[in-house]
Design a protein around this motif. Sequence first.
Motif, PDB file in Angstrom:
ATOM      1  N   SER A 156       0.840  -1.208   0.000  1.00  0.00           N
ATOM      2  CA  SER A 156       0.000   0.000   0.000  1.00  0.00           C
ATOM      3  C   SER A 156       0.871   1.252   0.000  1.00  0.00           C
ATOM      4  O   SER A 156       0.514   2.260  -0.614  1.00  0.00           O
ATOM      5  CB  SER A 156      -0.997  -0.012   1.159  1.00  0.00           C
ATOM      6  OG  SER A 156      -0.332   0.132   2.373  1.00  0.00           O
ATOM      7  N   THR A 187     -12.152  -6.510 -13.713  1.00  0.00           N
ATOM      8  CA  THR A 187     -11.388  -5.324 -13.345  1.00  0.00           C
ATOM      9  C   THR A 187     -10.218  -5.726 -12.454  1.00  0.00           C
ATOM     10  O   THR A 187     -10.292  -6.694 -11.708  1.00  0.00           O
ATOM     11  CB  THR A 187     -12.261  -4.308 -12.590  1.00  0.00           C
ATOM     12  OG1 THR A 187     -12.789  -4.950 -11.436  1.00  0.00           O
ATOM     13  CG2 THR A 187     -13.378  -3.782 -13.460  1.00  0.00           C
ATOM     14  N   SER A 226      -7.262  -4.209  -9.733  1.00  0.00           N
ATOM     15  CA  SER A 226      -6.909  -3.072  -8.879  1.00  0.00           C
ATOM     16  C   SER A 226      -5.529  -2.539  -9.259  1.00  0.00           C
ATOM     17  O   SER A 226      -4.727  -3.230  -9.899  1.00  0.00           O
ATOM     18  CB  SER A 226      -6.900  -3.511  -7.419  1.00  0.00           C
ATOM     19  OG  SER A 226      -5.788  -4.360  -7.202  1.00  0.00           O
ATOM     20  N   ASP A 227      -5.287  -1.313  -8.826  1.00  0.00           N
ATOM     21  CA  ASP A 227      -3.961  -0.737  -9.068  1.00  0.00           C
ATOM     22  C   ASP A 227      -2.872  -1.608  -8.447  1.00  0.00           C
ATOM     23  O   ASP A 227      -1.799  -1.787  -9.018  1.00  0.00           O
ATOM     24  CB  ASP A 227      -3.886   0.678  -8.465  1.00  0.00           C
ATOM     25  CG  ASP A 227      -4.584   1.699  -9.358  1.00  0.00           C
ATOM     26  OD1 ASP A 227      -4.798   1.378 -10.550  1.00  0.00           O
ATOM     27  OD2 ASP A 227      -4.911   2.785  -8.876  1.00  0.00           O
ATOM     28  N   GLU A 228      -3.154  -2.130  -7.259  1.00  0.00           N
ATOM     29  CA  GLU A 228      -2.125  -2.933  -6.590  1.00  0.00           C
ATOM     30  C   GLU A 228      -1.811  -4.198  -7.372  1.00  0.00           C
ATOM     31  O   GLU A 228      -0.674  -4.656  -7.391  1.00  0.00           O
ATOM     32  CB  GLU A 228      -2.551  -3.250  -5.148  1.00  0.00           C
ATOM     33  CG  GLU A 228      -2.549  -1.992  -4.288  1.00  0.00           C
ATOM     34  CD  GLU A 228      -2.353  -2.280  -2.797  1.00  0.00           C
ATOM     35  OE1 GLU A 228      -1.919  -3.387  -2.442  1.00  0.00           O
ATOM     36  OE2 GLU A 228      -2.642  -1.372  -2.001  1.00  0.00           O
ATOM     37  N   THR A 229      -2.844  -4.743  -8.040  1.00  0.00           N
ATOM     38  CA  THR A 229      -2.587  -5.927  -8.863  1.00  0.00           C
ATOM     39  C   THR A 229      -1.700  -5.556 -10.054  1.00  0.00           C
ATOM     40  O   THR A 229      -0.759  -6.288 -10.395  1.00  0.00           O
ATOM     41  CB  THR A 229      -3.927  -6.519  -9.366  1.00  0.00           C
ATOM     42  OG1 THR A 229      -4.744  -6.796  -8.232  1.00  0.00           O
ATOM     43  CG2 THR A 229      -3.694  -7.792 -10.150  1.00  0.00           C
TER      44      THR A 229
END
Lengths: 162, 245
Positions: A143, B2, B4-7
């Motif tokens: 994060s 979709t 996520s950005d983290e993915t």
Amino acid sequence: MQELRTGLVELLPRLRRFARVLTRDAHDADDLVQTAIERALAHAGQLRADAPLAGWMFGIVRHAWIDEQRARGRRGRLFAVAESGEEVADPSHGAPLETLAVQDAVARLPEEQRLAVALVLVEGLSYKEAAHIMEVPIGTLTSRLARAREALQAMLGERGGA
Amino acid sequence: MTFSDETLNAYVDGELDAATRAMLEAAMATDPRLAERIARQRALRERVRDAFAPSLTEPVPERLLASVRGAPAATRAGNVIPFEVRPRPRWSWPQWGAIAASLIVGMLLGPLLRPSAPQAPLETSGGRVLASGTLARALSQQLASAQPRSAPVAIGVSFRARSGGYCRTFVLHETHSLAGLACREGPAWVVMALAQSEARGSGGGYTQAGSTLPPAVSRTLDELIAGEPLDAAGEAAARAHGWNP
């Protein structure tokens, strides 16, 4: 011990780079690396045979930096200038604008995000290694990385001219 | 589907498990916006890496190599008094001074130290070398912009150190030809570097002392200085404040 010294010499360029991202100052970075080397040599027995030297050393550099910042805080020297983002990492002589812009953007990140960027994006460590050095869970690391990337994209935009 | 950005970040960082990676790559092939998001993250990673890559090819300072060897650095070169036998990180001036003192005492600087000579320009205190006598007076009073050519001490450049305090370079004339650098700490001037200098009179103007300093002294100056040296007005203002930062 000789093996450790040889490993350290090979690692010096990366240690200096890591310390620069962390301290945002070339002189502080070299001082920090020197302190870390002295600590490493004094505690050589704590390096496990199967542990990568780089990860161990990055951890020592990080701790030395934390100690140094505490010492500076005690002496009343807060990072007014650096924290406001006015100070670029290093007056890299004649560095291309692109390089300076990216270094400056990284320097403006909060410390914990900068550390994540230094370990994963600059040093190319795995999430597991980086989280171990930062002493946080992997979720915390990812994060911080995500927030850092968002901030960098906002500051830098697309790779433009310059 | 979709992501996520983290993915996407994990994909760019090479951290995605094989199954998710396969799904993502399949989706990229049909989703230009997804492909673009990934391209942006990939470009950012490369830009950051490239921005810090040049430091890898810079020569590593000798003092770092010396600290890896754990042995005193071989900086005893020429006529330089080996102040920097084992340089400490800059933020630990006291230890640094102690090392310097142990090197000076009893060596060729012996005669310059109190109490053997009342007018000696140097003294040791608490393991450090301090300016005394004519040198201390000159450091506190003399302005580089207005100093007599016959003065026993020539002041070179004055500057603020990165630690906040003021420092000045000097050349001791008279019988000894020594150049050095001292930093104000409380009421004292702590000598940070000292080396034999060129004989006086060759180049003329004292105000150029900064450019003719011995390498050991100019190296120390480079390490300590924050920004630019003080100009004449800055020097006078610093003196007016008693060299207190």
